[in-house]
Design an enzyme around this catalytic site. Sequence first.
Site, mmCIF file in Angstrom:
data_model
loop_
_atom_site.group_PDB
_atom_site.id
_atom_site.type_symbol
_atom_site.label_atom_id
_atom_site.label_comp_id
_atom_site.label_asym_id
_atom_site.label_seq_id
_atom_site.Cartn_x
_atom_site.Cartn_y
_atom_site.Cartn_z
ATOM 1 C CD GLN A 163 3.204 4.663 2.489
ATOM 2 O OE1 GLN A 163 3.721 5.533 1.812
ATOM 3 N NE2 GLN A 163 2.043 4.821 3.072
ATOM 4 C CE LYS A 207 3.777 7.810 5.879
ATOM 5 N NZ LYS A 207 3.564 8.578 4.635
ATOM 6 C CB SER A 251 -5.588 4.734 1.783
ATOM 7 O OG SER A 251 -5.399 5.857 0.967
ATOM 8 N N GLY A 255 -2.967 7.943 -4.599
ATOM 9 C CA GLY A 255 -2.380 9.141 -5.174
ATOM 10 C C GLY A 255 -1.251 9.679 -4.308
ATOM 11 C CG ASP A 256 2.785 10.890 -2.974
ATOM 12 O OD1 ASP A 256 3.398 11.954 -3.159
ATOM 13 O OD2 ASP A 256 2.925 10.205 -1.951
ATOM 14 C CE LYS A 282 4.712 7.507 -1.811
ATOM 15 N NZ LYS A 282 3.738 7.760 -0.739
ATOM 16 C CE LYS A 291 -4.016 1.959 0.180
ATOM 17 N NZ LYS A 291 -3.516 2.782 -0.947
ATOM 18 C CG ASN A 323 -5.205 17.253 -1.568
ATOM 19 O OD1 ASN A 323 -5.732 18.275 -1.985
ATOM 20 N ND2 ASN A 323 -5.558 16.058 -1.970
#
Length: 449
Positions: free
Chosen positions: A114, A117, A381, A168-169, A129, A93, A243
């Site tokens: 990630q 996290k 997410s 998204g990123d 990623k 993810k 964002n």
Amino acid sequence: MFSNKLNLDDFMLGLAKRNPHEPEFYQAVYEVAQSVIPYINHHPEYIDARILERMTEPDRIISFRVCWEDDEGHIRVNRGYRVQFNNAIGPYKGGLRFTSHLTLDTLKFLGFEQTFKNSLTTLPLGAAKGGSDFNPKGKSDREVMRFCQSFMSELHKHIGVYTDIPAGDIGVGGREISYLFGQYKRLENQFQGVLTGKGLEYGGSLIRKEATGFGTTYFMEEILKEHGSSLEGKKCVISGSGNVALYTAEKVMQLGGHVLAMSDSSGTIHIPDGISREQLDWLIDLKENRRGRIQEFAEHFQCEFLPDTKVWGIPCQIAFACATQNELEKSDAQQLIKNGCIAVAEGANMPSTLEAVHLFKKNNILFAPAKAANAGGVAVSGLEMTQNSMRLSWSMEELEDRLKTIMQKIHSQCIKYGRGEGETIDYVRGANIAGFKKVADAMLAYGVV
């Protein structure tokens, strides 16, 4: 069996030898290793199994060509990537990033971050990623659509609801996700929640867009509460106006804080009395719909604009780093400390240099590291994935409650593993050890794989 104690310098020399010319990845690993190696040295099972070394090696790196046609009929060629870093606790993810300067170094650092996290969220999420060196800025909708369709034509071979669920990123917003999802559905002939950040009309979740900024603010509020304070009445500066920054600003204002400054790559706006709700709505429209520059905000509202200037020189009590990696340098940290800042939260991925972080810790600044403070986006997410699996949608109130609970749990983990002598709390150490332990224990359980 390898029973010797781990040495930080030796470990990092080995990492640099295996990953030459990748300074961002090196920085991300060093930040974790200096926290977890002392912990690992008290738990020999992790040393014997070479867990940290295995954790710094991605499961796989996928690179592919992306050909597409621009509006003038010219064939364009970009490179696409997916770094599937670790799936010990769940399917891969992590976001997709479209930006002209994207490198494998950046993707490896992001995928490694990630891992920790996603572990901290308490949700069953592995880490990945990806993205491309394609820049959507200045491209027409048709060009973006053709690129996304070509990109997904290759990526779809490597993802799936039980394998890898991208999001998204930077450079990948609602428009890009919709084109990517449409092409996946076209190729697979299945309607699955294989991407998150989708539109509400086709399986998206409420507050996904706001989640990272909201989560960062909730985490800072928890830190302040732990230290007998709150955001109420605090003067805040926020770097960026994407964002994360926009919705950090919104939640800060809801919790009674005053946002004095925001920025983009062209400069900083400064409003001494704080941005109003009307002004924030105007800025959100400028950035999300008209894709304009923040200088237009200054011209419209006749406020101070500081070209080519960061927000860190403006006196504040709380600073939120919400733009991009390594934006907050040692000199910026010195300026914040000099001006009386008491707390810093990382809303972006690794926005502070190691030197800046060391200064904050040395000067007892409350510091919320990205892998904890930035986790709200991937948390929602994960909640979007759950809603897709259950074929239902939760209300905004229920999602905000779930997000707030997740950020409180992350804070509790940071306290558990980060509390030191004299009741001081090292949030960096706490986040790193808590994130490491869950993944490491899963890897141990699987044996040598």
